[in-house]
Design an enzyme around this catalytic site. Structure first.
Site, PDB file in Angstrom:
ATOM      1  NE  ARG A   1      18.138  10.062 -15.905  1.00 56.68           N
ATOM      2  CZ  ARG A   1      17.305  11.199 -15.111  1.00 56.68           C
ATOM      3  NH1 ARG A   1      16.473  11.048 -14.585  1.00 56.68           N
ATOM      4  NH2 ARG A   1      18.007  12.234 -16.486  1.00 56.68           N
TER       5      ARG A   1
ATOM      6  CG  HIS B   1      10.541  12.101 -15.611  1.00 54.57           C
ATOM      7  ND1 HIS B   1      12.133  11.201 -15.702  1.00 54.57           N
ATOM      8  CD2 HIS B   1      11.269  12.695 -14.821  1.00 54.57           C
ATOM      9  CE1 HIS B   1      12.690  11.566 -15.596  1.00 54.57           C
ATOM     10  NE2 HIS B   1      12.674  12.426 -14.228  1.00 54.57           N
TER      11      HIS B   1
END
Length: 326
Positions: free
Chosen positions: A234, A289
């Protein structure tokens, strides 16, 4: 007839072909991220099982919910306290092979200059040909990869690192025994000793209050000057300003960053991933991502969701339980 709702664009990706895996009498309903009509809200509120990445007070309460299944590993957008007590909450993995391949694509890209060699040879330039020390390029055999986090992703990377002849250094919340897969290990209160061990640092810890900013300015100061950091966990696990400063000032060798600080949202499809000018840096590879988003990941996660639905309907144990029902 179980009513299975796939809520939102992310979850909808797993609905394609899901009827072939689900119980034959299941009713599969795909709903958008924002529930606008009464029919959509009713379908959500009456679901027996929901596949989704988010649950909060803005959504109808599915009072008879039996299973809430996150189609990924992270469930930080799911308010577990608001979900009905009857609902078992599970998540998915299956992304570890893809992310491990992404990491090694980034590492090999730095050591095996295929694109540059190809571009030069097309111009008659034999820049990397054998026979001269001036034309040597590097290799990853003998290098050390440092894994911050040793869950599914870290273990998948370690197995592949060993196949490449690399050393593996691990920092993890719980102790990890040194073995054929791990050469040295540290706990998270020993990070000052961990950082200098690695040529490559891969961050895959989950996002929690204790891991926010776990990689900071002191971390970068302790790393090898040529170290390259990857983030596939993250974004905020690496302090945003510290990362920019370390790259901008050349404190480390580079970075490959897949998880970020700012993401696109409704009405804002074009979005730089940070308020800081990372996009101007030359020692950084930026990706959106994407590391775990492969056909294989979707297939593996679909099967996990289908298996847990079947187990839930049969009253047998599920896997990857995040929160038990009462």
């Amino acid at each position: 007839m179980p009513r299975i709702v796939f809520h939102g664009e992310n979850a909808a990706c797993f609905s394609h072909g899901f009827a072939d895996l689900a119980p034959h009498d299941a009713r599969i309903i795909v709903l958008p991220d924002v529930l606008e009509t009464d029919e959509q809200k009713k379908a959500y509120a009456t679901a027996d099982m929901i596949v989704g990445v988010k649950f909060d007070a803005s959504l109808p309460l599915p009072e008879n919910l039996s299973l809430f299944h996150v189609p990924g590993a992270g469930y930080d957008a799911v308010n577990l306290e608001l979900l009905p007590a009857t609902a078992l909450v599970c998540n998915c993995f299956g992304h570890d092979p893809a992310i491990a391949e992404y990491v090694f694509a980034g590492i090999l890209n730095r050591h095996v200059p295929l694109d540059d060699a190809d571009a030069k040879l097309r111009q008659g330039n034999w820049a990397y040909s054998s026979g001269s020390r001036d034309r040597l390029h590097d290799e990853i055999c003998g290098k050390t990869i440092g894994l911050l986090g040793f869950g599914h992703i870290g273990q998948a990377i370690a197995r592949r690192a060993k196949a490449f002849g690399m050393q593996v250094s691990v920092a993890n919340r719980s102790p990890v025994a040194n073995s054929e897969m791990v050469d040295q290990s540290f706990t998270l209160n020993e990070l000052a000793d961990f950082w200098p061990t690695a040529d490559y640092v891969v961050v895959s810890v989950p996002m929690t209050p204790s891991t926010t900013g776990i990689v900071n300015a002191d971390s970068f100061s302790a790393m090898k000057p040529g170290a390259v950091i990857f983030n596939v966990g993250r974004g905020p696990t690496i302090d945003e300003q510290a990362l920019y400063d370390a790259l901008n000032e050349g404190k480390i060798g580079g970075a490959v960053i897949d998880t970020w600080y700012t993401y696109p949202g409704p009405g804002k499809p074009i979005q730089l991933p940070s308020s800081l000018p990372f996009h101007t840096l030359k020692n950084l590879i930026m990706t959106p991502h994407m590391s775990g988003w492969t056909h294989g990941t979707v297939r593996r996660r679909q099967q996990t969701i289908a298996d847990n639905i079947a187990h839930r309907l049969a009253g047998s144990p599920c896997i990857n339980i995040v929160r038990k029902d009462s």
